[in-house]
Structures are given as structure tokens and as C-alpha cells.
Write a protein that holds these residues in place. Structure first.
Motif, PDB file in Angstrom:
ATOM      1  N   ASP A 169      24.135  59.627  24.380  1.00 14.36           N
ATOM      2  CA  ASP A 169      25.073  60.379  23.913  1.00 14.36           C
ATOM      3  C   ASP A 169      25.488  60.252  22.294  1.00 14.36           C
ATOM      4  O   ASP A 169      26.046  61.035  21.616  1.00 14.36           O
ATOM      5  N   LYS A 170      24.917  59.149  22.046  1.00 13.19           N
ATOM      6  CA  LYS A 170      25.128  58.558  20.573  1.00 13.19           C
ATOM      7  C   LYS A 170      24.307  57.695  19.874  1.00 13.19           C
ATOM      8  O   LYS A 170      23.660  56.720  20.709  1.00 13.19           O
ATOM      9  N   SER A 182      29.148  56.012  14.288  1.00 11.29           N
ATOM     10  CA  SER A 182      28.567  56.689  15.436  1.00 11.29           C
ATOM     11  C   SER A 182      28.375  58.114  14.977  1.00 11.29           C
ATOM     12  O   SER A 182      28.980  58.767  14.531  1.00 11.29           O
ATOM     13  N   ASN A 202      31.396  54.543  26.869  1.00 11.93           N
ATOM     14  CA  ASN A 202      31.821  55.111  25.619  1.00 11.93           C
ATOM     15  C   ASN A 202      32.790  54.261  24.742  1.00 11.93           C
ATOM     16  O   ASN A 202      33.071  54.426  23.699  1.00 11.93           O
TER      17      ASN A 202
END
Lengths: 368, 452
Positions: free
Chosen positions: B37-38, B55, B330
Motif C-alpha cells: 500500500d505504500k 511515506s 500500517n
């Protein structure tokens, strides 16, 4: 010992400081009831005596000293002063006072100001532009990918742009060294004989541009012919007069018929710039020590336009001197032939038409 | 097998470049960490007192992003690269203003791929496509090394404030050169937050009669009304001290976002976190603050006096993720388990602060303003000529007469000019630059060099 004042004409003060700072890092400041005097005396190079009436740059001026004539003397580093004044330019209010912090004397400047452009939207990696160009058309985009705190950021920044900007209070403390009157009484303003020629200089920016060009040419010429002179040994006396590599000398001459001549001679080149139609201001006979007809300048005037008064100046030092042009005042140059050059820079008062203060430059000159 | 593959737009390249340029102020190398996701870039400075983390959200920042977990790197892939080489690759090329397609050397897009696996050469391949049709491929070796993340305990950091990053950046303009430390403190009574810059280099009391006193840098305090902040919640009179150089480096980058900067911290000697974000990018900095006791000692005592205590400089708590990658997720940092706090006052981190020579400033783009106030109105033209720095020789210098003879000239200078108003020259015309050796006559006329 007390000193407290509001500042006015900060821009003028700031420009004067910058001009002085190009010659020397530390100034001697002398304050009394109606004059503030800045003096810089570099080890080598031209010295400056700036005697300003208090109301040129100060307002609500208070001074209290146990010394004779209510004077305060101190040394002041010009770099920090210039930096502090930069903060004060464009401020709504600024004052200056002598104080102590941690037992050390300080000149403390308090400034009320706003930041330059507030919270206006600026270019950058943020903003709606970026959103439209890089955000994928994914409805869930906001929920994925980033730590939850990001969402807060965007909200806050929206709020923030609505905020009114507030005035900030900036305090700049400049270290100073208070001087005892005994240590400064021996420092005298230079004495010079009556000048042979006095002339108003052309716009200093023009004069400086050409002088700097000459100086650079001298350095280039010297370095290109350097091989023939035999290495770095450099017999000082020979190089000096000819505009040697380390400090090129410019020859400045003026007559009493409105002409100023700037000349550079090296082994390989000889260039001259001449200005005509400049003004030789008239002297006030009531203020002369000798009758006007016996004054050296009268002698020079009668001798005709070919009678020049000449001095040699160091190119780099001259450039630092001409930095005073930023004050945008009239400049009268006084030539004592083969002896000395003095510049009087007139600083007009902003709020008092006709009032002027004088900054005096004793330009270092050299024999032929 | 291609582990990571993403595409950046022209603007994305610029943002990435800005981020790297900011990190380069702290360290020479950067850790890249890719997840589904990042993409995260982190670095820690050499004295371990400043940690930077950028990020980039996979689905918002990139035009295309894919991370394929391999058996080796299931959850995440990480590697370490030299910032300098990355800066060269992502450097913005100016469109030449010429609109013809052939001349337009600006970046169109950039593809980055990392191909790794057993038996593969570890390389990051960046393929930059320019609008003029040229494609440049760069292949960079990297070192597989797990990133080090600094820990920051959100729960502990009860002091916080939010302010526009541009306002904050502009405040920094008022600080002079040569200062080292920034003290942020509050005054509840006056409803202000104070930013105080000072240095401790010259602080000898005995030096009163020494010129060294005058070499002390400017001591600057800026009081900002609390109303200008959002969410100010700070313990009254708490002094928190950080390095000015770090703070400047951060603000230089932060101002480009024109958003709000959040700061949170607990006590002196504990880390402080600064963060801001824009669409798809989150920028976080964790700075070690100077211990309070030391700051006080240093302020009121001669720091060089006595035997220097050699206590280790406080560093950010670091956690390697090598073993914990499975639990990562996360959450950037789980509330950390802290080592027992030092009982003795920790000395300032500065003795251990190894200041690298300041890195080359990033190329001036339209978006990067200088950290310093602009010189007003072409002021540099008044700077002295300085063709070389050699010492000048004293040949035949004429000395001023400083004897006490009556001085005929100085005191009545005003009388030299009897009719000032009529003879006033026009204000000096501003030349854009110096004069060239040859000019057109028409150009020269306006300088008044020749009569018309």
C-alpha cells in the motif's frame, strides 16, 4: 548608562550599515545628546566617519550617561546589526536599547512585524493541482494507504488558511563592548589640508561598474602576463605601481572644470574613462580659513582644465568605498593632489526636506 | 522476479526529488521500503539524533504501483541506496521554453523497477522518459539492509501545536548565521510561543574585554501569538531545544507543501516529532531534543569548565524491523517499550553531533525559496569587487594625518554645495549588470557616458 530609542528610516540605517560593513566588521559607535556617530577604521583600507543627527534614524531618543557630555561609546559588530535591521525593514515598529543579558552588554532590538506573505496559498507539492493530477479515481483512496493521521492534516490545513495572521515580536540581541572614554579619546578624525579640487561624482553605480571592470581587467592582465614576470616571487614595489596582481591601483584625477578621470595602467594596457560636465560646487567664503581667491581650488581653477589633481587608490578598497552608493546621496569628492582623497556622502532626511547628514570617507591612497 | 514496479508522473518525480534533497541534508543514504500500500523512504543521521520518514501512498501518489511479494520478501521489500545517485536521476530537467517537441527535455514519466530474487543481480532500474523522445535508463546497485525506524511514543508526547509551515519557515528568516540551537517555549501569561535561537560556542565570562564577545552570533527571539497556532497544548514554561540546522532543513521542504506542520513532544531529552502531509505523501521527522538540565547548565555555566563528562549522547530509540516484519502493518510505530531512563542528566547531544559539511543546495527550482531573506532591490550590485582573495601589499600607502592640528575641511562640508536643488543629479540609474567591454552606442547613451 542608559540608551533607548525607537527606530525610523530603517531602510537608510540598514543601507548605511551595509556600506560600513563592506569595509570593516566592527564599528565604533558614539552617542550623545544630538549625534550618533559610526566610525570604522580598518587595518588597511579606507576609514569612515558617519556623523548623523539623531533624528535621521532615531525617534523618542533617550540617553543617560555618567560620562562627560552625556556620551556613550561602544563597539558594535556590523554583521549582526545588518541582520537585525533586515528583520526590522518593513516592520510596524522597532526600537533599540542598551541592556544586559547574562551579564554581557547587548544592544537589543525589538521588532513588531508580520511574516512576508502570510498563509497565502503557494506553489508546492500540495494543493488541489496535485490532487487532480495524481489521485487515481478510486473512491476508497482516502481510506487506504496512509496512516490515519493524514486525514487530520488536510482538515487542519483548510482551517488554517482562514486564520488571520498575527503580529510577531522579534527580539534581536547584538553583542556590544562598551568603551571607556579614555580608550577612544585618542582616536582622531584625520586632518587634511585644503583640497585642490572638489567635484560632485557621477552616479556611483556607474562609477562603480566601470571601476570594478578596470580592477578585474588589471587582475586579468596581470595574471596573463604573470609568466614573464618570473613566478610568485613578486617584487612588491614594482608590481604595486603598475597594478600588480594582488592589488591593482586605479588613478583618479579631477579638475576644477567639471571633469573626472579614471585610469588604469598596467604593463600591457592603459585605459581611461573621463566624465565631463560634472559640478564643482562653490565654496562658502565665510567658512574658509583663507580668502577664497587664495584657496588651492581657486588656483587650480585658474590653471585651466588641464590642471588635474590626482590620487591613486586600491581597486578593491575603492570598490568597497563605492558601496556607499546604495545610500543614494550626492557625493562630493575632495582631491588633495598626490596626497589624499575624501568623499562626503550626503544623506537626506526623509521627513525633513533640506536636512542632510554627512558620511565622510577617508579613502586610502597610494603614492605613484 | 520483479518485486517492485512503479511509475511516476513529471510532478511525482519532482516531489520525490524534493524529498530526497531534504533527506540528503541529514544523511548520505536512504532506506527504501516497499509494501503493498505504500512506499516509504527513511533515513537516520550519523549521530542518530534525527530521523526522517517519507511515506508515499501507493494508490494516490503513483501513476501506477505494484508490489509483488516473493517468498523472500512477502510483506515488504527493503534496500538501502545512495541519495546522491538518486538525486541525479530524478533531477528536474528544464523545458527549454522552446515548444518544439524535439527540444523539450523535461521529464514525461519515470518507471522504476526492482528485480530481485535468488540468482539475480540486485539492481534498481529507473527508466526516465523525456518529452523529446529520449529515454534514459539508470541501473543502481543497492544493499539489502533492513531500515532502522526511530520510535516515538504518541501517548507520551502530550505537548503539541500546529502552525502553517510557511509562516514557520518565514520566521526562520529572522535568525542570523552561526546559531546552533532553537529553544521553543511557551508563556501562558503572554499567550505566546517563543522561538529562541542561540549558540553556546562563545560563552566565556572572563572574555569581557576580549573581542571574542563581539563575535557572538545574534541572539534572536520571536514571540508568536498562540492564536496563530491550531491545537496548542503545551505545558507552560517548558523549554524544548533542537538543532537549528535540522529544523531549517525540515522547513525548507515543508514550506513547499504550504500546509500545516504538526509538532508534538514530551520533555527535554525525549524525542520530538514534526509532521506534515499532502495528498498521498506523509512527511515525518523525529528529532532528539537537548536535555533540559544540560541546556540550563550550559546557559549559566561555562560548559568547558571542569572535566567534561563523557556520557553517551542521547539517541533516538531505534528498532530494526528485520524480525518483526510480519507484525508491521500500517502502524508506523507501535508504542515503544522504553529502556530505563538515564538517572544522570544526559549531556547535550551536540558533543556527538558530527556536522557534515553542508551539502550542495538542491538546484533552485521555482519552488524552492532560499532560507534567507531576499536581498532587497538588487543589493548585490553594491558589493565590493573581489577578483581574488590575495593579501594586498602595502606599497606607498599614504597615511592620514591624525595629529591635532586644526582641521580646515571637515566641519563645514555642507557649504560646498550652495544650490543643492538645482544641481541635483537624476537618481543613479540601475544597471542590470556590470558593463561589458564593448557596448552599442545606443545602450551606452543612457548611462550618460557620451553626450548625445
Amino acid at each position: 548608562m542608559r540608551f533607548k530609542t525607537d527606530l525610523k528610516n530603517v531602510r537608510t540605517f540598514s543601507k548605511l550599515t551595509a556600506a560600513l560593513n563592506s569595509l570593516e566588521k566592527i564599528a565604533w559607535v558614539r552617542l550623545d545628546d544630538d549625534t550618533v556617530r559610526f566610525t570604522v577604521i580598518p587595518d588597511t583600507g579606507s576609514q569612515v566617519w558617519a556623523s548623523l543627527s539623531v533624528d535621521l534614524i532615531f525617534d523618542n531618543y533617550h540617553i543617560e550617561s555618567a560620562e562627560a557630555n552625556n556620551t556613550i561609546n561602544f563597539e558594535l559588530p556590523l554583521g549582526p546589526l545588518q541582520r537585525a535591521l533586515k528583520s526590522a525593514v518593513g516592520s510596524s515598529y522597532a526600537n533599540l536599547r542598551l541592556t544586559k543579558r547574562d551579564g554581557l552588554p547587548m544592544l537589543s532590538m525589538t521588532i513588531h512585524t508580520m511574516t512576508k506573505d502570510g498563509n497565502g496559498p503557494g506553489p508546492g507539492l500540495g494543493g488541489p493541482n496535485r490532487a487532480t493530477t495524481t489521485a487515481n479515481a478510486d473512491p476508497d483512496a482516502g481510506l487506504l494507504g496512509l496512516p490515519s493521521s493524514t486525514a487530520d492534516f488536510t482538515q487542519e490545513s483548510l482551517e488554517l488558511t482562514m486564520k488571520r495572521e498575527r503580529e510577531k515580536i522579534i527580539t534581536q540581541d547584538i553583542p556590544v563592548r562598551v568603551l571607556h572614554p579614555d580608550t577612544v579619546e585618542t582616536i582622531m578624525q584625520p586632518k587634511v589640508r585644503e583640497p585642490d579640487v572638489h567635484i560632485q561624482l557621477p552616479p556611483l553605480l556607474q562609477l562603480k561598474a566601470i571601476s570594478d571592470r578596470f580592477t578585474k581587467l588589471a587582475v586579468t592582465a596581470a595574471s596573463s602576463s604573470g609568466n614573464t614576470r618570473g613566478g610568485g616571487g613578486g617584487t612588491g614595489s614594482g608590481a604595486g605601481g603598475l597594478g600588480g596582481s594582488s592589488s591593482p591601483k586605479l588613478t583618479l584625477s579631477a579638475n576644477m572644470h567639471g571633469s573626472l578621470r579614471l585610469r588604469l595602467t598596467t604593463e600591457t594596457l592603459d585605459i581611461t574613462s573621463v566624465w565631463h560636465g560634472l559640478e564643482n560646487p562653490e565654496l562658502d567664503p565665510t567658512q574658509l580659513a583663507v580668502p577664497l581667491e587664495e584657496h588651492p581650488s581657486t588656483v587650480f581653477k585658474e590653471a585651466g582644465p588641464d590642471r588635474w589633481a590626482t590620487v591613486r587608490v586600491d581597486g578593491k578598497d575603492w570598490s568597497r568605498v563605492l558601496s556607499v552608493g546604495r545610500l543614494e546621496g550626492r557625493v562630493i569628492a575632495c582631491f588633495a593632489d598626490e596626497h589624499a582623497l575624501i568623499l562626503y556622502v550626503y544623506v537626506p532626511h526623509v521627513d525633513d526636506v533640506g536636512m542632510e547628514d554627512v558620511v565622510t570617507y577617508y579613502v586610502t591612497s597610494f603614492s605613484a | 522476479m520483479v518485486v517492485l514496479n512503479f511509475t511516476l508522473s513529471e510532478e511525482g518525480v519532482a516531489v520525490l526529488h524534493d524529498a530526497l534533497a531534504c533527506m540528503f541534508k541529514f544523511s548520505d543514504d536512504v532506506c527504501l521500503e516497499a509494501r503493498k500500500d505504500k512506499l516509504t523512504l527513511t533515513t537516520l543521521n550519523i549521530s542518530k539524533s534525527a530521523y526522517v520518514c517519507f511515506s508515499f501512498a501507493a494508490n494516490r501518489f503513483f501513476s501506477r504501483y505494484s508490489f509483488e511479494g516473493t517468498p523472500q520478501y512477502r510483506e515488504r521489500f527493503f534496500c538501502q541506496l545512495y541519495i546522491r545517485s538518486l538525486l541525479t536521476i530524478f533531477r528536474a530537467r528544464q523545458g527549454s521554453g522552446d515548444l518544439s517537441r524535439e527540444r523539450d527535455a523535461s521529464i514525461d514519466s519515470c518507471d522504476v523497477a526492482i528485480d530481485d530474487g535468488v540468482g539475480k543481480k540486485s539492481r534498481l532500474v529507473a527508466r526516465v522518459s523525456f518529452r523529446n523522445g529520449i529515454t534514459a535508463s539508470h541501473s543502481l546497485p543497492y544493499e539489502v539492509q533492513p531500515p532502522i525506524h526511530a520510535k516515538f511514543n504518541k501517548a507520551e508526547a502530550t505537548n503539541h501545536w500546529v502552525i502553517s509551515s510557511r509562516t514557520l519557515r518565514q520566521l526562520m528568516d529572522h535568525f542570523g548565521p552561526g546559531i546552533e540551537l532553537l529553544d521553543i517555549n511557551t508563556d501562558e501569561e503572554a499567550r505566546v510561543v517563543n522561538f529562541t535561537c542561540f549558540t553556546e560556542k562563545v560563552q566565556k565570562r572572563g572574555a569581557l574585554n576580549n573581542e571574542a564577545v563581539l563575535k557572538k552570533p545574534l541572539h534572536t527571539n520571536i514571540a508568536v501569538e498562540m492564536d496563530e497556532f491550531d491545537n496548542v497544548e503545551v505545558q507552560d514554561k517548558l523549554h524544548i531545544i533542537i538543532s537549528v540546522k535540522d529544523f531549517r532543513g525540515i522547513l525548507q521542504h515543508a514550506q513547499m507543501t504550504s500546509g500545516a506542520l504538526t509538532s508534538s513532544y514530551s520533555n527535554p531529552g525525549r524525542p520530538m516529532k514534526l509532521s506534515y502531509g499532502t495528498d498521498g505523501v506523509l512527511c515525518e521527522f523525529i528529532l532528539m531534543t537537548v536535555g533540559e538540565k544540560d541546556a540550563l547548565t550550559q546557559k549559566h555555566k561555562n560548559p568547558r569548565g571542569g572535566v567534561a563528562k563523557v556520557t553517551p549522547a542521547p539517541q533516538l530509540d531505534a528498532a530494526s524491523h528485520r524480525g518483526s516484519s510480519v507484525t508491521g502493518g500500517n502502524q508506523p510505530e507501535p508504542p515503544a517499550l522504553r529502556p530505563p531512563q538515564h538517572k544522570t542528566p544526559i549531556r547535550t547531544r551536540h558533543p556527538a553531533f558530527e556536522m557534515r559539511p553542508s551539502p550542495v543546495p538542491p538546484p533552485a527550482t521555482t519552488r524552492s525559496d532560499s532560507l534567507f531573506v531576499d536581498q532587497d532591490e538588487n543589493d548585490e550590485q553594491w558589493e565590493p569587487v573581489n577578483p581574488d582573495e590575495e593579501e594586498e601589499e602595502d606599497t606607498g600607502r599614504l597615511e592620514w594625518n591624525a595629529t591635532d592640528e586644526p582641521n580646515p575641511s571637515t566641519l563645514r562640508i555642507g557649504s560646498y554645495v550652495s544650490k543643492p536643488a538645482e544641481t541635483e543629479e537624476a537618481p543613479p540609474e540601475r544597471l542590470a549588470s556590470g558593463l561589458e567591454p564593448t557596448q552599442r552606442l545606443s545602450e551606452v547613451r543612457r548611462f550618460g557616458l557620451f553626450s548625445p
